[in-house]
Write a protein that holds these residues in place. Structure first.
Motif, PDB file in Angstrom:
ATOM      1  N   PHE A 195       0.842  -1.201   0.000  1.00 61.38           N
ATOM      2  CA  PHE A 195       0.000   0.000   0.000  1.00 61.38           C
ATOM      3  C   PHE A 195       0.879   1.254   0.000  1.00 61.38           C
ATOM      4  O   PHE A 195       0.632   2.197  -0.750  1.00 61.38           O
ATOM      5  CB  PHE A 195      -0.924   0.001   1.223  1.00 61.38           C
ATOM      6  N   GLU A 196       1.922   1.234   0.825  1.00 61.82           N
ATOM      7  CA  GLU A 196       2.856   2.368   0.880  1.00 61.82           C
ATOM      8  C   GLU A 196       3.539   2.564  -0.476  1.00 61.82           C
ATOM      9  O   GLU A 196       3.683   3.690  -0.952  1.00 61.82           O
ATOM     10  CB  GLU A 196       3.911   2.107   1.964  1.00 61.82           C
ATOM     11  N   ALA A 197       3.949   1.469  -1.109  1.00 59.51           N
ATOM     12  CA  ALA A 197       4.628   1.545  -2.401  1.00 59.51           C
ATOM     13  C   ALA A 197       3.732   2.176  -3.461  1.00 59.51           C
ATOM     14  O   ALA A 197       4.192   2.901  -4.337  1.00 59.51           O
ATOM     15  CB  ALA A 197       5.070   0.153  -2.846  1.00 59.51           C
ATOM     16  N   GLU A 198       2.445   1.902  -3.368  1.00 53.89           N
ATOM     17  CA  GLU A 198       1.501   2.418  -4.354  1.00 53.89           C
ATOM     18  C   GLU A 198       1.115   3.874  -4.094  1.00 53.89           C
ATOM     19  O   GLU A 198       0.841   4.622  -5.022  1.00 53.89           O
ATOM     20  CB  GLU A 198       0.249   1.546  -4.367  1.00 53.89           C
ATOM     21  N   HIS A 199       1.101   4.293  -2.822  1.00 52.94           N
ATOM     22  CA  HIS A 199       0.560   5.604  -2.484  1.00 52.94           C
ATOM     23  C   HIS A 199       1.571   6.636  -1.994  1.00 52.94           C
ATOM     24  O   HIS A 199       1.238   7.818  -1.928  1.00 52.94           O
ATOM     25  CB  HIS A 199      -0.547   5.448  -1.433  1.00 52.94           C
ATOM     26  N   GLU A 200       2.780   6.222  -1.647  1.00 50.64           N
ATOM     27  CA  GLU A 200       3.792   7.163  -1.170  1.00 50.64           C
ATOM     28  C   GLU A 200       4.805   7.445  -2.281  1.00 50.64           C
ATOM     29  O   GLU A 200       5.122   6.571  -3.074  1.00 50.64           O
ATOM     30  CB  GLU A 200       4.547   6.590   0.037  1.00 50.64           C
ATOM     31  N   ALA A 201       5.347   8.636  -2.267  1.00 52.24           N
ATOM     32  CA  ALA A 201       6.410   8.987  -3.213  1.00 52.24           C
ATOM     33  C   ALA A 201       7.680   8.224  -2.825  1.00 52.24           C
ATOM     34  O   ALA A 201       7.992   8.104  -1.634  1.00 52.24           O
ATOM     35  CB  ALA A 201       6.666  10.485  -3.170  1.00 52.24           C
ATOM     36  N   PRO A 202       8.412   7.709  -3.800  1.00 49.65           N
ATOM     37  CA  PRO A 202       9.651   6.982  -3.499  1.00 49.65           C
ATOM     38  C   PRO A 202      10.621   7.785  -2.620  1.00 49.65           C
ATOM     39  O   PRO A 202      11.300   7.219  -1.766  1.00 49.65           O
ATOM     40  CB  PRO A 202      10.250   6.699  -4.872  1.00 49.65           C
ATOM     41  N   LYS A 203      10.651   9.084  -2.813  1.00 49.72           N
ATOM     42  CA  LYS A 203      11.554   9.924  -2.017  1.00 49.72           C
ATOM     43  C   LYS A 203      11.169   9.868  -0.530  1.00 49.72           C
ATOM     44  O   LYS A 203      12.038   9.837   0.340  1.00 49.72           O
ATOM     45  CB  LYS A 203      11.512  11.367  -2.539  1.00 49.72           C
ATOM     46  N   GLN A 204       9.872   9.842  -0.244  1.00 54.22           N
ATOM     47  CA  GLN A 204       9.400   9.736   1.147  1.00 54.22           C
ATOM     48  C   GLN A 204       9.742   8.369   1.729  1.00 54.22           C
ATOM     49  O   GLN A 204      10.137   8.260   2.892  1.00 54.22           O
ATOM     50  CB  GLN A 204       7.892   9.975   1.224  1.00 54.22           C
ATOM     51  N   ILE A 205       9.578   7.348   0.918  1.00 58.30           N
ATOM     52  CA  ILE A 205       9.920   5.995   1.353  1.00 58.30           C
ATOM     53  C   ILE A 205      11.411   5.922   1.660  1.00 58.30           C
ATOM     54  O   ILE A 205      11.830   5.370   2.686  1.00 58.30           O
ATOM     55  CB  ILE A 205       9.510   4.956   0.284  1.00 58.30           C
ATOM     56  N   ALA A 206      12.211   6.516   0.787  1.00 60.82           N
ATOM     57  CA  ALA A 206      13.663   6.522   0.986  1.00 60.82           C
ATOM     58  C   ALA A 206      14.028   7.227   2.290  1.00 60.82           C
ATOM     59  O   ALA A 206      14.877   6.741   3.043  1.00 60.82           O
ATOM     60  CB  ALA A 206      14.355   7.200  -0.192  1.00 60.82           C
ATOM     61  N   ARG A 207      13.394   8.346   2.574  1.00 60.69           N
ATOM     62  CA  ARG A 207      13.679   9.071   3.828  1.00 60.69           C
ATOM     63  C   ARG A 207      13.406   8.183   5.041  1.00 60.69           C
ATOM     64  O   ARG A 207      14.189   8.131   5.981  1.00 60.69           O
ATOM     65  CB  ARG A 207      12.828  10.331   3.921  1.00 60.69           C
ATOM     66  N   ARG A 208      12.257   7.497   5.004  1.00 58.34           N
ATOM     67  CA  ARG A 208      11.901   6.617   6.124  1.00 58.34           C
ATOM     68  C   ARG A 208      12.921   5.499   6.286  1.00 58.34           C
ATOM     69  O   ARG A 208      13.387   5.216   7.393  1.00 58.34           O
ATOM     70  CB  ARG A 208      10.495   6.030   5.911  1.00 58.34           C
ATOM     71  N   LEU A 209      13.302   4.879   5.186  1.00 57.70           N
ATOM     72  CA  LEU A 209      14.235   3.760   5.244  1.00 57.70           C
ATOM     73  C   LEU A 209      15.648   4.205   5.627  1.00 57.70           C
ATOM     74  O   LEU A 209      16.398   3.453   6.246  1.00 57.70           O
ATOM     75  CB  LEU A 209      14.244   3.005   3.918  1.00 57.70           C
ATOM     76  N   GLU A 210      16.004   5.432   5.252  1.00 53.91           N
ATOM     77  CA  GLU A 210      17.303   5.970   5.668  1.00 53.91           C
ATOM     78  C   GLU A 210      17.304   6.219   7.173  1.00 53.91           C
ATOM     79  O   GLU A 210      18.274   5.902   7.867  1.00 53.91           O
ATOM     80  CB  GLU A 210      17.624   7.256   4.906  1.00 53.91           C
ATOM     81  N   LYS A 211      16.201   6.737   7.703  1.00 59.76           N
ATOM     82  CA  LYS A 211      16.092   6.987   9.149  1.00 59.76           C
ATOM     83  C   LYS A 211      16.165   5.701   9.964  1.00 59.76           C
ATOM     84  O   LYS A 211      16.706   5.686  11.065  1.00 59.76           O
ATOM     85  CB  LYS A 211      14.789   7.721   9.482  1.00 59.76           C
ATOM     86  N   THR A 212      15.611   4.623   9.424  1.00 65.01           N
ATOM     87  CA  THR A 212      15.629   3.343  10.142  1.00 65.01           C
ATOM     88  C   THR A 212      16.908   2.548   9.871  1.00 65.01           C
ATOM     89  O   THR A 212      17.057   1.435  10.382  1.00 65.01           O
ATOM     90  CB  THR A 212      14.396   2.479   9.787  1.00 65.01           C
ATOM     91  N   GLY A 213      17.802   3.096   9.044  1.00 61.10           N
ATOM     92  CA  GLY A 213      19.076   2.447   8.778  1.00 61.10           C
ATOM     93  C   GLY A 213      19.010   1.276   7.825  1.00 61.10           C
ATOM     94  O   GLY A 213      19.902   0.434   7.805  1.00 61.10           O
ATOM     95  N   GLN A 214      17.969   1.213   7.010  1.00 62.52           N
ATOM     96  CA  GLN A 214      17.821   0.100   6.070  1.00 62.52           C
ATOM     97  C   GLN A 214      18.297   0.454   4.658  1.00 62.52           C
ATOM     98  O   GLN A 214      18.575  -0.437   3.864  1.00 62.52           O
ATOM     99  CB  GLN A 214      16.370  -0.364   6.054  1.00 62.52           C
ATOM    100  N   VAL A 215      18.368   1.749   4.380  1.00 63.70           N
ATOM    101  CA  VAL A 215      18.827   2.229   3.080  1.00 63.70           C
ATOM    102  C   VAL A 215      19.893   3.301   3.316  1.00 63.70           C
ATOM    103  O   VAL A 215      19.734   4.146   4.196  1.00 63.70           O
ATOM    104  CB  VAL A 215      17.637   2.800   2.258  1.00 63.70           C
ATOM    105  N   ASP A 216      20.970   3.228   2.540  1.00 59.48           N
ATOM    106  CA  ASP A 216      22.040   4.221   2.647  1.00 59.48           C
ATOM    107  C   ASP A 216      21.845   5.397   1.704  1.00 59.48           C
ATOM    108  O   ASP A 216      22.259   6.504   2.000  1.00 59.48           O
ATOM    109  CB  ASP A 216      23.394   3.592   2.311  1.00 59.48           C
TER     110      ASP A 216
END
Length: 131
Positions: A50-71
């Motif tokens: 659902f997030e992948a379909e409705h959120e902008a990739p840039k927002q997803i990237a920010r979240r994953l960077e904050k959680t340490g899953q994406v560099d």
């Protein structure tokens, strides 16, 4: 015969891939940066469909960077670079067994290695350490 040295960053030290080579390897390929796309992140369970379909990739990237899953996130190409441990290992590599903990869900980059990569048909094979 001397000790064979493998430098992941120097493709000329890599071995031509052949079936069964991974069985005796120390998983050096799992120390290279892994570039993934949104479907890979969904398959890994890091992003909800659902997030992948409705959120902008840039927002997803920010979240994953904050959680340490994406560099890193390359906005222009839609490519995320997965974070690695301080050792350089992929987050999904078991440090003891040197096996992928998400093998069935692994990203396309990993599925296509070594057919696709910095030196197609070759891998940074290094023998497993014993004892």
């Amino acid at each position: 015969m001397g000790v064979q040295y493998v430098d992941v960053d120097r493709c000329e030290t890599w071995t031509r891939y052949r079936a069964g080579l991974c069985d005796s390897c120390h998983a050096h390929c799992c120390t290279m940066p892994v570039e993934v796309r949104l479907p890979d992140l969904v398959r890994l369970g890091l992003v909800d469909p659902f997030e992948a379909e409705h959120e902008a990739p840039k927002q997803i990237a920010r979240r994953l960077e904050k959680t340490g899953q994406v560099d890193h996130f390359n906005f222009k190409h839609g490519i995320f670079t997965l974070a690695r441990r301080a050792s350089g290992d992929c987050l999904f590599l078991d440090a003891t067994t040197r096996r992928c903990t998400v093998y069935e869900q692994r990203p396309d980059t990993c599925r296509k290695h070594p057919q696709v990569g910095p030196r197609p048909g070759h891998c940074p094979h290094g023998p497993r350490r014993t004892g």
